[in-house]
Design a protein around this motif. Structure first.
Motif, PDB file in Angstrom:
ATOM      1  N   VAL A 156       0.829  -1.207   0.000  1.00  0.00           N
ATOM      2  CA  VAL A 156       0.000   0.000   0.000  1.00  0.00           C
ATOM      3  C   VAL A 156       0.865   1.260   0.000  1.00  0.00           C
ATOM      4  O   VAL A 156       0.617   2.203  -0.754  1.00  0.00           O
ATOM      5  CB  VAL A 156      -0.959  -0.005   1.217  1.00  0.00           C
ATOM      6  N   LEU A 157       1.897   1.288   0.844  1.00  0.00           N
ATOM      7  CA  LEU A 157       2.696   2.497   1.010  1.00  0.00           C
ATOM      8  C   LEU A 157       3.573   2.844  -0.191  1.00  0.00           C
ATOM      9  O   LEU A 157       3.708   4.023  -0.534  1.00  0.00           O
ATOM     10  CB  LEU A 157       3.584   2.381   2.245  1.00  0.00           C
ATOM     11  N   VAL A 158       4.175   1.852  -0.808  1.00  0.00           N
ATOM     12  CA  VAL A 158       5.117   2.138  -1.898  1.00  0.00           C
ATOM     13  C   VAL A 158       4.437   2.831  -3.081  1.00  0.00           C
ATOM     14  O   VAL A 158       4.932   3.855  -3.557  1.00  0.00           O
ATOM     15  CB  VAL A 158       5.882   0.863  -2.316  1.00  0.00           C
ATOM     16  N   PRO A 159       3.295   2.351  -3.571  1.00  0.00           N
ATOM     17  CA  PRO A 159       2.653   3.092  -4.669  1.00  0.00           C
ATOM     18  C   PRO A 159       2.233   4.508  -4.285  1.00  0.00           C
ATOM     19  O   PRO A 159       2.333   5.433  -5.099  1.00  0.00           O
ATOM     20  CB  PRO A 159       1.431   2.238  -5.023  1.00  0.00           C
ATOM     21  N   ILE A 160       1.767   4.684  -3.056  1.00  0.00           N
ATOM     22  CA  ILE A 160       1.395   6.029  -2.605  1.00  0.00           C
ATOM     23  C   ILE A 160       2.619   6.938  -2.619  1.00  0.00           C
ATOM     24  O   ILE A 160       2.561   8.082  -3.085  1.00  0.00           O
ATOM     25  CB  ILE A 160       0.755   5.980  -1.201  1.00  0.00           C
ATOM     26  N   TYR A 161       3.753   6.429  -2.129  1.00  0.00           N
ATOM     27  CA  TYR A 161       4.980   7.224  -2.114  1.00  0.00           C
ATOM     28  C   TYR A 161       5.428   7.563  -3.538  1.00  0.00           C
ATOM     29  O   TYR A 161       5.801   8.701  -3.821  1.00  0.00           O
ATOM     30  CB  TYR A 161       6.098   6.474  -1.387  1.00  0.00           C
ATOM     31  N   VAL A 162       5.387   6.582  -4.429  1.00  0.00           N
ATOM     32  CA  VAL A 162       5.847   6.812  -5.808  1.00  0.00           C
ATOM     33  C   VAL A 162       5.001   7.877  -6.488  1.00  0.00           C
ATOM     34  O   VAL A 162       5.532   8.790  -7.133  1.00  0.00           O
ATOM     35  CB  VAL A 162       5.843   5.481  -6.604  1.00  0.00           C
ATOM     36  N   VAL A 163       3.690   7.796  -6.347  1.00  0.00           N
ATOM     37  CA  VAL A 163       2.806   8.786  -6.972  1.00  0.00           C
ATOM     38  C   VAL A 163       3.049  10.166  -6.372  1.00  0.00           C
ATOM     39  O   VAL A 163       3.162  11.167  -7.099  1.00  0.00           O
ATOM     40  CB  VAL A 163       1.329   8.358  -6.818  1.00  0.00           C
ATOM     41  N   THR A 164       3.157  10.254  -5.064  1.00  0.00           N
ATOM     42  CA  THR A 164       3.386  11.540  -4.396  1.00  0.00           C
ATOM     43  C   THR A 164       4.728  12.135  -4.801  1.00  0.00           C
ATOM     44  O   THR A 164       4.830  13.333  -5.090  1.00  0.00           O
ATOM     45  CB  THR A 164       3.327  11.369  -2.865  1.00  0.00           C
ATOM     46  N   LYS A 165       5.760  11.324  -4.849  1.00  0.00           N
ATOM     47  CA  LYS A 165       7.097  11.794  -5.232  1.00  0.00           C
ATOM     48  C   LYS A 165       7.114  12.256  -6.686  1.00  0.00           C
ATOM     49  O   LYS A 165       7.697  13.302  -7.008  1.00  0.00           O
ATOM     50  CB  LYS A 165       8.114  10.668  -5.004  1.00  0.00           C
ATOM     51  N   ASN A 166       6.474  11.502  -7.584  1.00  0.00           N
ATOM     52  CA  ASN A 166       6.432  11.908  -8.986  1.00  0.00           C
ATOM     53  C   ASN A 166       5.681  13.214  -9.170  1.00  0.00           C
ATOM     54  O   ASN A 166       6.087  14.058  -9.979  1.00  0.00           O
ATOM     55  CB  ASN A 166       5.801  10.807  -9.847  1.00  0.00           C
ATOM     56  N   ARG A 167       4.606  13.405  -8.442  1.00  0.00           N
ATOM     57  CA  ARG A 167       3.864  14.672  -8.528  1.00  0.00           C
ATOM     58  C   ARG A 167       4.713  15.834  -8.030  1.00  0.00           C
ATOM     59  O   ARG A 167       4.714  16.911  -8.626  1.00  0.00           O
ATOM     60  CB  ARG A 167       2.570  14.591  -7.732  1.00  0.00           C
ATOM     61  N   ALA A 168       5.438  15.630  -6.946  1.00  0.00           N
ATOM     62  CA  ALA A 168       6.308  16.688  -6.420  1.00  0.00           C
ATOM     63  C   ALA A 168       7.418  17.009  -7.416  1.00  0.00           C
ATOM     64  O   ALA A 168       7.740  18.181  -7.640  1.00  0.00           O
ATOM     65  CB  ALA A 168       6.900  16.273  -5.080  1.00  0.00           C
ATOM     66  N   ASP A 169       8.004  15.985  -8.029  1.00  0.00           N
ATOM     67  CA  ASP A 169       9.052  16.204  -9.033  1.00  0.00           C
ATOM     68  C   ASP A 169       8.507  16.943 -10.246  1.00  0.00           C
ATOM     69  O   ASP A 169       9.158  17.848 -10.775  1.00  0.00           O
ATOM     70  CB  ASP A 169       9.677  14.881  -9.464  1.00  0.00           C
TER      71      ASP A 169
END
Length: 92
Positions: A66-79
């Protein structure tokens, strides 16, 4: 033609890490470390808590799933936001 090392230097960097992203990253790393220890010590864990030891490992894997996809999406949006800001600043 530009040399590869110069082209890599000109590549935009990732967005600065926010407190939320850092907390998420550290949480994921901590869960991975706990998972590693729990898998390595599965036999003693099974002796201590019984058949629930497999459930502990499964729960850790589920939390990571659950956490890894949430982190990836959030990080990509920030980038993406960071790169958009950099591109807007460079336009005349």
């Amino acid at each position: 033609m530009m040399p590869l090392w110069l082209d890599l230097l000109r590549t935009p960097m990732a967005a600065p890490e926010t407190k939320v992203l850092k907390r998420m990253r550290m949480t994921i790393l901590s869960i991975c470390a706990i998972l590693l220890v729990s898998i390595a010590a599965l036999a003693p864990l099974r002796a201590a808590v019984g058949i629930a030891a497999g459930g502990v490992v499964a729960a850790l894997l589920a939390v990571l799933a659950v956490l890894v996809p949430i982190y990836v999406v959030t990080k990509n949006r920030a980038d993406d936001r960071h790169l958009d800001t950099l591109c807007e600043d460079r336009e005349p």
